[in-house]
Design an enzyme around this catalytic site. Structure first.
Site, short mmCIF file in Angstrom:
data_model
loop_
_atom_site.label_atom_id
_atom_site.label_comp_id
_atom_site.label_asym_id
_atom_site.label_seq_id
_atom_site.Cartn_x
_atom_site.Cartn_y
_atom_site.Cartn_z
N GLU A 254 18.89 -10.73 -28.16
CA GLU A 254 19.34 -10.21 -26.87
C GLU A 254 20.16 -11.25 -26.09
O GLU A 254 20.98 -10.89 -25.25
CB GLU A 254 18.11 -9.77 -26.04
CG GLU A 254 18.44 -8.71 -25.00
CD GLU A 254 17.20 -8.14 -24.29
OE1 GLU A 254 16.07 -8.46 -24.69
OE2 GLU A 254 17.39 -7.39 -23.33
N HIS A 281 7.29 -12.86 -51.36
CA HIS A 281 7.23 -11.78 -52.34
C HIS A 281 8.12 -10.62 -51.93
O HIS A 281 7.91 -9.49 -52.37
CB HIS A 281 5.78 -11.34 -52.52
CG HIS A 281 4.92 -12.46 -53.01
ND1 HIS A 281 4.67 -12.68 -54.34
CD2 HIS A 281 4.31 -13.47 -52.33
CE1 HIS A 281 3.91 -13.77 -54.47
NE2 HIS A 281 3.69 -14.26 -53.25
N LYS A 397 19.87 2.25 -21.29
CA LYS A 397 18.94 2.59 -20.22
C LYS A 397 19.61 3.55 -19.24
O LYS A 397 18.99 4.50 -18.75
CB LYS A 397 18.51 1.33 -19.45
CG LYS A 397 17.55 0.41 -20.18
CD LYS A 397 17.08 -0.69 -19.22
CE LYS A 397 16.25 -1.74 -19.90
NZ LYS A 397 15.90 -2.87 -19.02
O1 PA5 Z 1 15.04 -9.95 -21.56
C1 PA5 Z 1 15.17 -8.98 -20.89
O2 PA5 Z 1 15.77 -8.96 -19.79
C2 PA5 Z 1 14.61 -7.64 -21.37
O3 PA5 Z 1 14.09 -7.71 -22.63
C3 PA5 Z 1 13.53 -7.17 -20.39
O4 PA5 Z 1 12.48 -8.10 -20.41
C4 PA5 Z 1 13.01 -5.78 -20.76
O5 PA5 Z 1 14.07 -4.86 -20.81
C5 PA5 Z 1 11.98 -5.31 -19.74
O6 PA5 Z 1 12.55 -5.30 -18.46
P1 PA5 Z 1 11.68 -5.32 -17.15
O7 PA5 Z 1 10.88 -6.58 -17.13
O8 PA5 Z 1 12.69 -5.27 -16.04
O9 PA5 Z 1 10.81 -4.10 -17.19
#
Ligand code: PA5
Length: 408
Positions: A254, A281, A397
Site C-alpha cells: 500500500e 515445499h 471505497k
Molecule cells: O494504511 C492505511 O491507511 C489503510 O490500510 C487503513 O488503515 C485502512 O483502510 C483502515 O482505515 P481506517 O483506519 O480509516 O478505518
C-alpha cells in the site's frame, strides 16, 4: 537484531546514501511514525490498569492498518507468553467469519475497541453497528480515531472513552501508536519493551549505528533494480511470524505501489510473505528456478529458547532418517533455513539477505517493525512515490459508498 546482506549493494553510492539519509531526516520533521518509540504511554498504561479480571476478551473492530499490526505482535508472542486476555479481530464483512468469532466470545466478558483513523470505514462501522445493536453500553467500548472524525463525534455523544491518533501518523504506520499499543497493553504485552526495540533501530539508523549502512544499501539496491527484481519475498522461518508477514505485505504494497510523484509511470515492488519450512515445499521452486525477478529476505530466530527434540528412536523402514535422532527442533529449523540460503547463494543471481532476531519477545518484534517501516520509507523516497497516501484504495471505497447510496 542482525542483518547480513549477500548481494553486492554498496559500490560508489556514498553521495546517494548521504542524500537519501538527509531526505529521511527531513521527512522525520513531518511524518509522525518516526518518533513514536519515544512517545509518552502513561495514559495507555493507566487506562489498561482500570480493567479488572471480569474482562476476559479484547475485541478489535478494525481493518488494514487499524488491525494488522496488533495482530502480528499478539500472534508472534502468543506461543511464548500466555496472554492475560484473548484478543479477537473482526476484520471482515464475511458473515460466516462474523458468526464464527461471535461464537467464541461472550460479549458480557468482552471489551470492544473500535479502531478507525478515518472513522468511516465500511467494514468497521458495519460490524460495529451489528455489535452495538446487541450491546449498547457505552462503557463496554473504547474508540480510537482521528480528532473530529464522525466516529469521534459519535463516541462523544454516547460518552465512551476515546483515544486519538496523532494526525501525522498514517494507518499502516500506526502499530506503535495507541492503535497497536492499547489492545496489546490490555492483554499485558510489555509495550515499553516493544517501543524499546523500535527505539534501538531508530537510534541505530539516525545515529550512525550498525543498521544504517545495511538499510541504506538495501533500499538503494531495491530501488535501482525495482524493474528487474520487482518482487520482494520475505521468508520468515517461524510460524510465530505468519501475521507479521501479512502486516509487511500491507505496509509494502500500500505504501510503494503507486504512480510516481513527478511522472505518469506506475511503480512498485510486489511483496510476498512466506513462512519456512512450509513454503520450502511450494513457493521455493519458483524462487530457485523461476524468472529472475525476485529478491529474498530471510528472517531467522537466533534462540527459540525451547529444547523440544526429535526422540532417539529407530523405526523400521525409516532408518535412513535416523540422522534426525536427538536433534533439537530449533537446530533443525535453522539448518533448514541455512540450507535454502546456501542453495540460493549458489544460484548467484538471486539477491538475498538475512535478518536474525534474537528471540521471540517484545523487543525483537519492535525492532522488526521499525526496521520495515524505515525500509519502506527509504524505498518510497527513492522510487519517487508518496509513501503515505493510498489513492488506489480510496477509489474503491468511493465507488462502494455510491453503490450503497443507490441501493436504498
Ligand atoms: O494504511 C492505511 O491507511 C489503510 O490500510 C487503513 O488503515 C485502512 O483502510 C483502515 O482505515 P481506517 O483506519 O480509516 O478505518
Amino acid at each position: 537484531m542482525k542483518n547480513r546482506i549477500h548481494f553486492n549493494s554498496s559500490e560508489n553510492q556514498e553521495v546517494q546514501k548521504e542524500q537519501l539519509f538527509l531526505a529521511i531526516e527531513n521527512e522525520r520533521k513531518t511524518i509522525g511514525y518516526y518518533d513514536l518509540p519515544s512517545q509518552n504511554i502513561d495514559e495507555i498504561l493507566d487506562y489498561s490498569k482500570t480493567f479488572d479480571s471480569s474482562i476476559e476478551n479484547i475485541v478489535v473492530l478494525g481493518i488494514g492498518g487499524s488491525s494488522l499490526g496488533a495482530k502480528a505482535i499478539y500472534e508472534f508472542l502468543k506461543p511464548v507468553k500466555a496472554p492475560s486476555r484473548k484478543l479477537f479481530f473482526f476484520e471482515s464483512t464475511d458473515p460466516l467469519n462474523i458468526m464464527e468469532i461471535l461464537s467464541q466470545i461472550e460479549l458480557s466478558k468482552s471489551h470492544i475497541l473500535v479502531i478507525s483513523k478515518s472513522g468511516s470505514t465500511v467494514e468497521t462501522i458495519s460490524i460495529f453497528k451489528y455489535l452495538y445493536a446487541q450491546e449498547s453500553n457505552a462503557s463496554n467500548y473504547t474508540f480510537i480515531t482521528d480528532k473530529d472524525s464522525d466516529l469521534d463525534k459519535f463516541a462523544n455523544k454516547i460518552g465512551s472513552k476515546i483515544f486519538y491518533l496523532p494526525s501525522n501518523v498514517g494507518g499502516r504506520f500506526s502499530v506503535l501508536s495507541v492503535v497497536g499499543l492499547l489492545p496489546l497493553s490490555l492483554c499485558c504485552v510489555d509495550i515499553k519493551e516493544l517501543l524499546n526495540g523500535a527505539n534501538k533501530v531508530r537510534e541505530s539508523f539516525f545515529n550512525d549505528g550498525y543498521l544504517k549502512e545495511s538499510l541504506l544499501n538495501k533500499a538503494i539496491f531495491y530501488a535501482k533494480y525495482h524493474t528487474t527484481y520487482n518482487i520482494n519475498c520475505l521468508f520468515a522461518y517461524s510460524e510465530t511470524l505468519r501475521y507479521f508477514v501479512e502486516w509487511y505485505v500491507q505496509l509494502w504494497g500500500e505504501s510503494l505501489g503507486k504512480k510516481q510523484c513527478s511522472s505518469a509511470f506506475h511503480v512498485g515492488v510486489t511483496p510476498i510473505g512466506l513462512i519456512g519450512p512450509k513454503d520450502q515445499h511450494s513457493f521455493l521452486q519458483l524462487i530457485v528456478e523461476g524468472t529472475r525477478d525476485k529478491s529474498v529476505t530471510f528472517i531467522k530466530v537466533a534462540d527459540f529458547e525451547n529444547e523440544l527434540t526429535v526422540p532417539d528412536i529407530v523405526l523400521p523402514y525409516l532408518e535412513s532418517l535416523d540422522t534426525l535422532n536427538g536433534i533439537p527442533f530449533h537446530e533443525l529449523i535453522t539448518m533448514q533455513s541455512d540450507s535454502v540460503i546456501e542453495a540460493l547463494i549458489e544460484q548467484k543471481d538471486i539477491p538475498l539477505d538475512e535478518i536474525i532476531i534474537e528471540r521471540v519477545d517484545e523487543e525483537s518484534i519492535g525492532q522488526l517493525i521499525y526496521y520495515y517501516e524505515l525500509l519502506t520509507s527509504l524505498v518510497g523516497e527513492l522510487i519517487n512515490v508518496n509513501t503515505y497516501n493510498q489513492p488506489g484504495v480510496e477509489s474503491g471505497k468511493i465507488i462502494l459508498k455510491e453503490k450503497l447510496k443507490n441501493r436504498r
